[in-house]
Each structure stands twice: as structure tokens, then as C-alpha cells.
Design a protein around this motif. Structure first.
Motif, PDB file in Angstrom:
ATOM      1  N   UNK A 113       5.930   6.457   0.432  1.00 45.14           N
ATOM      2  CA  UNK A 113       4.533   6.040   0.461  1.00 45.14           C
ATOM      3  C   UNK A 113       3.909   6.141   1.833  1.00 45.14           C
ATOM      4  N   UNK A 114       4.694   5.884   2.876  1.00 40.52           N
ATOM      5  CA  UNK A 114       4.188   5.996   4.242  1.00 40.52           C
ATOM      6  C   UNK A 114       3.761   7.434   4.525  1.00 40.52           C
ATOM      7  N   UNK A 115       4.566   8.378   4.093  1.00 38.74           N
ATOM      8  CA  UNK A 115       4.207   9.786   4.290  1.00 38.74           C
ATOM      9  C   UNK A 115       2.936  10.125   3.521  1.00 38.74           C
ATOM     10  N   UNK A 116       2.858   9.719   2.269  1.00 37.77           N
ATOM     11  CA  UNK A 116       1.678  10.004   1.449  1.00 37.77           C
ATOM     12  C   UNK A 116       0.433   9.385   2.084  1.00 37.77           C
ATOM     13  N   UNK A 117       0.572   8.169   2.590  1.00 40.00           N
ATOM     14  CA  UNK A 117      -0.528   7.478   3.261  1.00 40.00           C
ATOM     15  C   UNK A 117      -1.071   8.327   4.415  1.00 40.00           C
ATOM     16  N   UNK A 118      -0.169   8.825   5.255  1.00 43.14           N
ATOM     17  CA  UNK A 118      -0.620   9.621   6.396  1.00 43.14           C
ATOM     18  C   UNK A 118      -1.148  10.987   5.975  1.00 43.14           C
ATOM     19  N   UNK A 119      -0.568  11.590   4.957  1.00 41.30           N
ATOM     20  CA  UNK A 119      -1.103  12.862   4.461  1.00 41.30           C
ATOM     21  C   UNK A 119      -2.532  12.673   3.939  1.00 41.30           C
TER      22      UNK A 119
ATOM     23  N   UNK B 163      17.893  -6.951   3.243  1.00 37.41           N
ATOM     24  CA  UNK B 163      18.026  -7.462   4.589  1.00 37.41           C
ATOM     25  C   UNK B 163      16.671  -7.907   5.082  1.00 37.41           C
ATOM     26  N   UNK B 164      16.631  -8.361   6.303  1.00 40.95           N
ATOM     27  CA  UNK B 164      15.387  -8.821   6.905  1.00 40.95           C
ATOM     28  C   UNK B 164      14.991  -7.853   8.017  1.00 40.95           C
ATOM     29  N   UNK B 165      13.761  -7.361   7.939  1.00 37.66           N
ATOM     30  CA  UNK B 165      13.198  -6.492   8.975  1.00 37.66           C
ATOM     31  C   UNK B 165      11.793  -6.991   9.277  1.00 37.66           C
ATOM     32  N   UNK B 166      11.481  -7.113  10.544  1.00 35.47           N
ATOM     33  CA  UNK B 166      10.169  -7.624  10.952  1.00 35.47           C
ATOM     34  C   UNK B 166       9.896  -8.992  10.328  1.00 35.47           C
ATOM     35  N   UNK B 167      10.957  -9.766  10.137  1.00 33.82           N
ATOM     36  CA  UNK B 167      10.819 -11.116   9.618  1.00 33.82           C
ATOM     37  C   UNK B 167      10.625 -11.217   8.119  1.00 33.82           C
ATOM     38  N   UNK B 168      10.744 -10.112   7.395  1.00 38.08           N
ATOM     39  CA  UNK B 168      10.518 -10.134   5.950  1.00 38.08           C
ATOM     40  C   UNK B 168      11.701  -9.514   5.211  1.00 38.08           C
ATOM     41  N   UNK B 169      12.002 -10.071   4.062  1.00 39.60           N
ATOM     42  CA  UNK B 169      13.068  -9.554   3.205  1.00 39.60           C
ATOM     43  C   UNK B 169      12.625  -8.232   2.593  1.00 39.60           C
ATOM     44  N   UNK B 170      13.546  -7.265   2.557  1.00 40.54           N
ATOM     45  CA  UNK B 170      13.261  -5.980   1.920  1.00 40.54           C
ATOM     46  C   UNK B 170      14.544  -5.447   1.296  1.00 40.54           C
ATOM     47  N   UNK B 171      14.419  -4.888   0.096  1.00 44.51           N
ATOM     48  CA  UNK B 171      15.567  -4.288  -0.577  1.00 44.51           C
ATOM     49  C   UNK B 171      15.678  -2.810  -0.194  1.00 44.51           C
ATOM     50  N   UNK B 172      16.893  -2.319  -0.256  1.00 44.51           N
ATOM     51  CA  UNK B 172      17.162  -0.925   0.088  1.00 44.51           C
ATOM     52  C   UNK B 172      16.325   0.010  -0.784  1.00 44.51           C
ATOM     53  N   UNK B 173      16.303  -0.224  -2.079  1.00 45.62           N
ATOM     54  CA  UNK B 173      15.511   0.619  -2.977  1.00 45.62           C
ATOM     55  C   UNK B 173      14.034   0.615  -2.625  1.00 45.62           C
ATOM     56  N   UNK B 174      13.528  -0.528  -2.187  1.00 42.85           N
ATOM     57  CA  UNK B 174      12.127  -0.608  -1.778  1.00 42.85           C
ATOM     58  C   UNK B 174      11.876   0.248  -0.550  1.00 42.85           C
ATOM     59  N   UNK B 175      12.840   0.306   0.364  1.00 37.74           N
ATOM     60  CA  UNK B 175      12.679   1.130   1.563  1.00 37.74           C
ATOM     61  C   UNK B 175      12.549   2.615   1.220  1.00 37.74           C
ATOM     62  N   UNK B 176      13.186   3.043   0.150  1.00 43.11           N
ATOM     63  CA  UNK B 176      13.041   4.431  -0.288  1.00 43.11           C
ATOM     64  C   UNK B 176      11.584   4.687  -0.675  1.00 43.11           C
ATOM     65  N   UNK B 177      11.007   3.764  -1.427  1.00 41.56           N
ATOM     66  CA  UNK B 177       9.603   3.893  -1.828  1.00 41.56           C
ATOM     67  C   UNK B 177       8.662   3.772  -0.633  1.00 41.56           C
ATOM     68  N   UNK B 178       8.963   2.864   0.270  1.00 37.16           N
ATOM     69  CA  UNK B 178       8.131   2.678   1.457  1.00 37.16           C
ATOM     70  C   UNK B 178       8.132   3.953   2.299  1.00 37.16           C
TER      71      UNK B 178
ATOM     72  N   UNK C 120       0.811  -1.213   0.000  1.00 37.31           N
ATOM     73  CA  UNK C 120       0.000   0.000   0.000  1.00 37.31           C
ATOM     74  C   UNK C 120       0.841   1.258   0.000  1.00 37.31           C
ATOM     75  N   UNK C 121       1.980   1.225   0.691  1.00 35.65           N
ATOM     76  CA  UNK C 121       2.879   2.377   0.707  1.00 35.65           C
ATOM     77  C   UNK C 121       3.570   2.543  -0.645  1.00 35.65           C
ATOM     78  N   UNK C 122       4.110   1.454  -1.169  1.00 32.70           N
ATOM     79  CA  UNK C 122       4.815   1.511  -2.453  1.00 32.70           C
ATOM     80  C   UNK C 122       3.877   2.032  -3.540  1.00 32.70           C
TER      81      UNK C 122
END
Length: 170
Positions: A156-162, A138-153, A16-18
Motif C-alpha cells: 500500500x505504501x508503494x501504491x500511495x506514492x505511485x 511485534x511493536x514498531x513505532x510504539x504500535x502493535x503490528x502483525x507480520x501479515x499486515x506489514x506485507x499489506x503496508x 490508508x496503506x492497507x
């Protein structure tokens, strides 16, 4: 430009964030543009306005902004750690983070200034990633995530809250 991640590059909860980041957008520019938009939104509120919660038991606007700051720190720290090839981090409980501090005792202008500073640091970090670092994961909260994906997350997290603020608070 950082490419939009594939769904196998982040945990399902982050989809949803991405997807909040428009297709074809320069995600770093989205972060830079929203830094100004978010800062102005909160900086121009009064403390009385910022104490508003749209329903009983929901966060005040100060707590929402505090959560956004905390979460950006967590996401950018994850990206930093994974870009350096350290591959596992625990998750975090957003409710514990919000209720373990007292965002409501601060001025909204102080929180807005902190948001702006955190975003500035995030942008310096994200702009410095090499193409190779963006592919690392790497793994965060038990799930694999790429660095580039974290940029999008992060974006997207900010847009979600806005969006929630616009729909339910203002």
C-alpha cells in the motif's frame, strides 16, 4: 494467499496503506506486478525529469524513490524481525532518512535498479513466511503490528506514492 489484515492488526496511520491494496487481491502478486511498474516508471526517466519536485520544499522524484526504497527496507526488516519473534523495534523518521543521504546525486537508473533489487529481496522474504509467521506480531513505532499486515503496508505504501506521483508530478 495472505489475508487482508483487520484494523486491530496494525497502527491507525497504516490504514490508508492497507486500504490501497484492492480487496481480494493477492498482495504478493500486487508487489510483484508493481515491482515492474515502478521500476519501468523510474528507469525510463531522465535525470532532469527525476529532479522535478511539484512544489517548493517537496521531494524530488529521486528522493521519493529513495524514500520508497528506505521504507520498504524498514517494513521488510520489521516483518523479518517479528516473524522470528523479536517483538520491539523503534520507529524511523522519513525526513531524517531522506535528508541524511543525497539521492539527488545518483542517477535515476541507479535508484531504479536498487528499488528492483530491494523488492526482489522483499518478495523472497514475504513468500517464505509460514502461516504461523504471518500471525506473529511485534511493536514498531510504539504500535502493535502483525507480520501479515506489514506485507499489506509495504504494498500500500508503494501504491500511495505511485498515486501521488501520477497526481502531482507527471
Amino acid at each position: 494467499m495472505i489475508n487482508k489484515p483487520r484494523s486491530d492488526e496494525y497502527a491507525p496511520y497504516a490504514e490508508g496503506y492497507v486500504n490501497k491494496v484492492p480487496d481480494g487481491a493477492d498482495v504478493l502478486q500486487v508487489l510483484a506486478d508493481n515491482q515492474i511498474k515502478t521500476y519501468n516508471l523510474f528507469h525510463n526517466m531522465t535525470d532532469v525529469q527525476a529532479m522535478h519536485a511539484y512544489a517548493e520544499g517537496k521531494w524530488t522524484l529521486k528522493e521519493v524513490l529513495g524514500h520508497m526504497i528506505d521504507t520498504e527496507r524498514v517494513f521488510s526488516f520489521r516483518a523479518f524481525v517479528f516473524s522470528r519473534e523479536d517483538i520491539s523495534l523503534p520507529g524511523f523518521d522519513q525526513e531524517t532518512y531522506v535528508f541524511s543521504t543525497d539521492f539527488n546525486s545518483r542517477t535515476i537508473q541507479s535508484l531504479a535498479d536498487e528499488f528492483k533489487a530491494v523488492r526482489e529481496a522483499t518478495l523472497f522474504l514475504y513468500r517464505a513466511f509460514s502461516a504461523e509467521q504471518l500471525k506473529r506480531s511485534g511493536v514498531a513505532s510504539g504500535a502493535l503490528v502483525k507480520v501479515g499486515a506489514l506485507v499489506y503496508i509495504t504494498a500500500g505504501h508503494e501504491i500511495y506514492h505511485l498515486d501521488i506521483i501520477k497526481e502531482r508530478y507527471l
